[in-house]
Design a protein around this motif. Structure first.
Motif, PDB file in Angstrom:
ATOM      1  N   ASN A 373       0.832  -1.207   0.000  1.00  0.00           N
ATOM      2  CA  ASN A 373       0.000   0.000   0.000  1.00  0.00           C
ATOM      3  C   ASN A 373       0.868   1.260   0.000  1.00  0.00           C
ATOM      4  O   ASN A 373       0.558   2.257  -0.679  1.00  0.00           O
ATOM      5  N   GLU A 374       1.958   1.220   0.760  1.00  0.00           N
ATOM      6  CA  GLU A 374       2.821   2.398   0.865  1.00  0.00           C
ATOM      7  C   GLU A 374       3.473   2.751  -0.463  1.00  0.00           C
ATOM      8  O   GLU A 374       3.581   3.937  -0.821  1.00  0.00           O
ATOM      9  N   SER A 392      11.606   5.564  -1.305  1.00  0.00           N
ATOM     10  CA  SER A 392      11.264   5.648   0.113  1.00  0.00           C
ATOM     11  C   SER A 392      12.521   5.833   0.960  1.00  0.00           C
ATOM     12  O   SER A 392      13.642   5.574   0.523  1.00  0.00           O
ATOM     13  N   THR A 393      12.312   6.242   2.206  1.00  0.00           N
ATOM     14  CA  THR A 393      13.441   6.424   3.116  1.00  0.00           C
ATOM     15  C   THR A 393      14.130   5.096   3.427  1.00  0.00           C
ATOM     16  O   THR A 393      15.340   5.047   3.643  1.00  0.00           O
ATOM     17  N   GLU A 394      13.354   3.988   3.437  1.00  0.00           N
ATOM     18  CA  GLU A 394      13.944   2.673   3.676  1.00  0.00           C
ATOM     19  C   GLU A 394      14.930   2.304   2.580  1.00  0.00           C
ATOM     20  O   GLU A 394      16.025   1.791   2.847  1.00  0.00           O
ATOM     21  N   LEU A 395      14.567   2.562   1.338  1.00  0.00           N
ATOM     22  CA  LEU A 395      15.462   2.262   0.234  1.00  0.00           C
ATOM     23  C   LEU A 395      16.657   3.207   0.241  1.00  0.00           C
ATOM     24  O   LEU A 395      17.801   2.790  -0.014  1.00  0.00           O
ATOM     25  N   ALA A 396      16.416   4.479   0.532  1.00  0.00           N
ATOM     26  CA  ALA A 396      17.513   5.443   0.592  1.00  0.00           C
ATOM     27  C   ALA A 396      18.530   5.027   1.648  1.00  0.00           C
ATOM     28  O   ALA A 396      19.747   5.130   1.442  1.00  0.00           O
ATOM     29  N   CYS A 410       9.571  15.496   4.177  1.00  0.00           N
ATOM     30  CA  CYS A 410       8.616  14.532   4.722  1.00  0.00           C
ATOM     31  C   CYS A 410       7.217  14.811   4.177  1.00  0.00           C
ATOM     32  O   CYS A 410       6.802  15.976   4.061  1.00  0.00           O
ATOM     33  N   HIS A 411       6.498  13.736   3.897  1.00  0.00           N
ATOM     34  CA  HIS A 411       5.176  13.878   3.292  1.00  0.00           C
ATOM     35  C   HIS A 411       4.215  12.863   3.898  1.00  0.00           C
ATOM     36  O   HIS A 411       4.612  11.766   4.321  1.00  0.00           O
ATOM     37  N   ALA A 412       2.968  13.234   3.911  1.00  0.00           N
ATOM     38  CA  ALA A 412       1.927  12.335   4.406  1.00  0.00           C
ATOM     39  C   ALA A 412       1.505  11.394   3.280  1.00  0.00           C
ATOM     40  O   ALA A 412       1.296  11.808   2.138  1.00  0.00           O
ATOM     41  N   MET A 419       4.390  10.545   8.948  1.00  0.00           N
ATOM     42  CA  MET A 419       4.962  11.200   7.775  1.00  0.00           C
ATOM     43  C   MET A 419       6.167  10.386   7.295  1.00  0.00           C
ATOM     44  O   MET A 419       6.893   9.789   8.095  1.00  0.00           O
ATOM     45  N   GLN A 420       6.377  10.398   5.992  1.00  0.00           N
ATOM     46  CA  GLN A 420       7.473   9.630   5.412  1.00  0.00           C
ATOM     47  C   GLN A 420       8.422  10.563   4.656  1.00  0.00           C
ATOM     48  O   GLN A 420       7.976  11.437   3.900  1.00  0.00           O
TER      49      GLN A 420
END
Length: 428
Positions: A373-374, A392-396, A410-412, A419-420
């Motif tokens: 979903n994300e 995404s921040t996880e991949l970064a 950061c964004h909703a 926020m991500q």
């Protein structure tokens, strides 16, 4: 075209199998059934057949076996055997007019038409024989001229049909041809032996071909890894496993308006072109297209701890190449005065459930989990953030500091509590 071959009809099969010819027929039948039960690969089976025919006294110089297949890319496969070098690398024939025209012009096309046109055709086997040298030579098909020039003296083609044979144009069967360079050509016993054993050999080849066709169709419609799992028996509803994967979600921006302005056939052609541009970079990078969702595409790059960083870098490379491919596609479409498209792409890492989900009689092998979903929510930010590719921040974090990733704040994400932090991929 009538079959005006000067050769007399084939002699009938023997009434008794007690003589040397009958014993050869029985031996080859038993061998063929055993190979079919073992699921022997078609190339190895055909090579074994030709070798055994030579041992049995058939003066083979060249042999050929070809069949249609069910595959979106390939229309058929063929195997060619030579006395001095065995079976060559199997040939694949791309779907299209050229393949169909060559088939129609061949002896097998003639036999197919004969099966459809003659109501008195009985049995699963049709044949055609041509003398290739001397005053009675009949070189009425293109391949025969090449064979005669190379030294062949006699040619025998056989079409073994499956089913009731009422519609041979569907190509449901196997075509064989055999050529010899013996000056006097084939003897009657040679052809009787071929006529007797080819139905059993065809069933053995069909056993392998059916398995291969099923695997190919599953891979084409479900993806290579999913197809392999389903073919191996992963078909139970609710059977899933947790995997770590990089998720790739792409979507055509403003597709509804594009589809409303174009004829249906042109919309499908556009989708095919875009999806190929996006999928091609995935193939050498370990990415697997899981499904096409309307104008969207979901792909996965499974990984473990040892392969995570390399997988992430390769996925970024694939994303950049995909966007370049879309740019090349748009340039070609502009040149042809066709509508162009913008594609948005998001990449994300996460834990997902991978397996069968659905109703008892209709399953989908897919990925389920918050990360799925994300990644879709991240893709929806491409247009407002003015970026083609978002990360995404996880991949970064997995790829570390790199100038390829541009922080976008950061964004909703709709439906996500926190926020991500989002990054853009520099495509320059």
């Amino acid at each position: 075209m009538p079959d005006t071959a000067s050769r007399p009809p084939l002699p009938p099969l023997p009434q008794s199998f007690d003589d040397p010819l009958g014993r050869k027929i029985i031996e080859l039948h038993v061998w063929s059934v055993g190979e079919g039960l073992r699921g022997t690969e078609a190339a190895l089976l055909f090579d074994g057949l030709c070798q055994r025919l030579v041992i049995a006294g058939v003066p083979l110089w060249r042999a050929f076996a070809g069949m249609r297949t069910l595959h979106p890319q390939w229309g058929g496969y063929a195997y060619t055997w030579w006395r001095d070098r065995g079976v060559e690398q199997p040939m694949q024939f791309a779907r299209g007019n050229q393949y169909e025209q060559e088939l129609e012009a061949s002896p097998f096309g003639h036999l197919r038409r004969q099966a459809n046109e003659q109501s008195d055709v009985r049995g699963p086997l049709l044949h055609l024989r041509r003398q290739l040298v001397g005053s009675e030579a009949q070189l009425d098909f293109p391949p025969l001229k090449d064979l005669a020039a190379a030294g062949a003296t006699d040619y025998f083609a056989v079409l073994v049909l499956f089913g009731d044979g009422k519609d041979a144009s569907r190509g449901n069967g196997i075509g064989y041809s055999f050529a010899t360079d013996r000056p006097e050509g084939f003897h009657d016993d040679d052809l009787v032996l071929l006529k007797a054993v080819l139905p059993a050999v065809s069933l053995a080849i069909a056993s392998y071909a059916g398995h291969r066709i099923a695997a190919g169709l599953l891979a084409a419609y479900l993806g290579e890894d999913v197809g392999r799992r389903v073919h191996a028996g992963a078909v139970e509803r609710g059977s899933v496993e947790g995997i770590r994967s990089l998720l790739w979600y792409a979507d055509i921006r403003g597709f509804t308006a594009i589809a409303d302005s174009m004829p249906g056939a042109e919309v499908i052609a556009l989708l095919d072109e875009v999806f190929e541009a996006l999928a091609a970079p995935l193939r050498p990078c370990g990415g697997q297209v899981l499904k096409f969702i309307g104008d969207g595409m979901l792909a996965i790059f499974p990984f473990d701890n040892a392969t995570r960083d390399r997988t992430c870098r390769r996925a970024l490379d694939a994303a950049a190449e995909a966007m370049r491919a879309v740019d090349r596609l748009n340039a070609a479409r502009r040149e042809a005065s066709k509508p162009t498209v913008a594609v948005d792409l998001a990449l994300h890492l996460g834990e997902v459930q991978y397996g069968n989900v659905g109703a008892v009689d209709r399953l989908d092998f897919t990925v389920i989990g918050p990360a799925v979903n994300e990644v879709a929510r991240i893709e929806a930010l491409c247009e407002p953030l003015g970026c083609q590719v978002l990360v995404s921040t996880e991949l970064a974090a997995a790829v570390g500091a790199t100038s390829r990733l541009v922080p976008l704040g950061c964004h909703a994400l709709r439906g996500v509590r926190e926020m991500q932090e989002i990054y853009g991929l520099d495509l320059g």
